[in-house]
Write an enzyme that holds these catalytic residues in place. Structure first.
Site, PDB file in Angstrom:
ATOM      1  N   SER A 181       3.510  -7.897   4.873  1.00  8.15           N
ATOM      2  CA  SER A 181       4.875  -8.391   4.646  1.00  8.15           C
ATOM      3  C   SER A 181       5.055  -9.884   4.841  1.00  8.15           C
ATOM      4  O   SER A 181       6.114 -10.420   4.500  1.00  8.15           O
ATOM      5  CB  SER A 181       5.865  -7.632   5.540  1.00  8.15           C
ATOM      6  OG  SER A 181       6.060  -6.328   5.064  1.00  8.15           O
ATOM      7  N   LYS A 183       6.028 -11.614   1.752  1.00  5.25           N
ATOM      8  CA  LYS A 183       7.419 -11.643   1.290  1.00  5.25           C
ATOM      9  C   LYS A 183       7.997 -13.046   1.345  1.00  5.25           C
ATOM     10  O   LYS A 183       8.887 -13.393   0.562  1.00  5.25           O
ATOM     11  CB  LYS A 183       8.264 -10.676   2.131  1.00  5.25           C
ATOM     12  CG  LYS A 183       7.864  -9.215   1.978  1.00  5.25           C
ATOM     13  CD  LYS A 183       8.585  -8.336   2.988  1.00  5.25           C
ATOM     14  CE  LYS A 183       8.157  -6.877   2.854  1.00  5.25           C
ATOM     15  NZ  LYS A 183       8.747  -6.008   3.880  1.00  5.25           N
ATOM     16  N   TYR A 204       3.476  -5.780  -6.152  1.00  6.03           N
ATOM     17  CA  TYR A 204       3.850  -5.740  -4.736  1.00  6.03           C
ATOM     18  C   TYR A 204       2.700  -5.226  -3.872  1.00  6.03           C
ATOM     19  O   TYR A 204       2.381  -5.811  -2.830  1.00  6.03           O
ATOM     20  CB  TYR A 204       5.089  -4.853  -4.563  1.00  6.03           C
ATOM     21  CG  TYR A 204       5.544  -4.718  -3.128  1.00  6.03           C
ATOM     22  CD1 TYR A 204       6.156  -5.767  -2.465  1.00  6.03           C
ATOM     23  CD2 TYR A 204       5.357  -3.518  -2.437  1.00  6.03           C
ATOM     24  CE1 TYR A 204       6.568  -5.644  -1.150  1.00  6.03           C
ATOM     25  CE2 TYR A 204       5.759  -3.389  -1.123  1.00  6.03           C
ATOM     26  CZ  TYR A 204       6.369  -4.451  -0.483  1.00  6.03           C
ATOM     27  OH  TYR A 204       6.766  -4.330   0.824  1.00  6.03           O
TER      28      TYR A 204
END
Length: 305
Positions: A61, A64, A189
């Protein structure tokens, strides 16, 4: 500085026994639960290391932050935040319920999975390969590491077990938040989360943010001050998931975690910090990494508050 870092790592290794490896991505269970390392990159380009700083792990993450930078550069902040909110959440990073129940009727912020998937859909590219290559090239640029690549085993593991992320994506598609083909966006992703890095790589990203968008090692501007201000603010309020408030009170540094065990932090006008410890707390943050950052923040008076 090296002696300080070595002491802090040694002081906080005891905490890793209280954490657990991320089990919902099976390949991450192969990590060494006892690993703990740190790198600091100053705005003068000096770098200091301690512990398991050379160990490679997947960015998860923390990516991100990278994709949010690109999406804002591609579309402008007004468009990006018409699709995604800026609000913290009490729910877990992969929550489904808060996507439908919140008043905004869109992902609460770009640091939770729903928001991050929507962000990927806004990145320019004719197809999924072009989108991912832009993400990877930008990651190479802001880390100064041209050898970055994905961990194929982790990518396949994420893709095989990513049903909750598929549920989030298809729900957002039904609400006109997602752009493009859902499975293609999800593939990007899963790949971005599987980029393999080490402490130095994420410390350098933190240093660029701490330096208002300028790479400390070559003085090249890669982001505007405005974009870096937005990124750092969202890191403070949302970067540590539903543990962000506690982190802000006790550590007080803009930061972003990943379930691979990394924590990337940016101390404005001072340094970037990369920490690695794959044993996680119940909120999905590195338990040893947070303790390391807490002691470091006290020792060097790093809190921005």
């Amino acid at each position: 500085m090296k002696r300080i870092l070595e002491k802090i790592i040694n002081d906080n290794r005891v905490w890793v026994k209280d954490g657990e490896l991320a089990s919902y991505i099976p390949e991450l269970l192969n990590a060494d639960k006892e690993a703990l390392g740190i790198c600091i990159t100053t705005l003068d380009g000096e770098e200091y290391f301690a512990g398991d700083h050379n160990t490679k792990f997947t960015i998860q993450s923390i990516s991100k932050v990278i994709t949010l930078m690109l999406a804002i550069c591609d579309n402008g902040k007004d468009y990006v935040f018409s699709k995604i909110g800026m609000e913290p959440t009490e729910s877990a990073f992969n929550s489904i319920t808060n996507l439908e129940s919140n008043e905004l009727k869109k992902p609460l912020n770009p640091m939770i999975n729903a928001g991050a998937i929507a962000v990927v859909s806004m990145i320019d590219g004719e197809n999924k390969e072009e989108k991912f290559n832009r993400i990877l090239r930008f990651a190479m640029k802001i880390t100064g590491n041209d050898s970055l690549s994905i961990n194929e085993q982790v990518y396949l593991s994420e893709k095989a077990t990513g049903d909750r992320n598929r549920a989030l994506a298809y729900f957002m598609k039904s609400m006109d938040i997602m752009e493009g083909e859902v499975e293609n966006i999800l593939d990007v992703y899963f790949k971005q989360c599987s980029i393999e890095i080490n402490c130095r790589d994420i410390a350098r990203i933190g240093a660029m943010l701490a330096n208002d968008g300028v790479l400390p090692w070559n003085n090249q501007r890669v982001l505007s001050r405005e974009v870096t201000r937005i990124i750092k603010t969202i890191m403070v309020t949302c970067g540590m998931y539903d543990g962000s408030g506690n982190f802000a009170v006790h550590i007080g540094i803009p930061a972003k975690s990943g379930v691979g065990g990394g924590v990337m932090a940016a101390v404005p006008r001072r340094m970037g910090i990369g920490v690695f410890g794959p044993a996680l707390d119940k909120k999905g943050n590195s338990i040893g990494g947070i303790k390391v950052l807490e002691e470091l923040s006290r020792e060097l008076d790093l809190s921005i508050f």
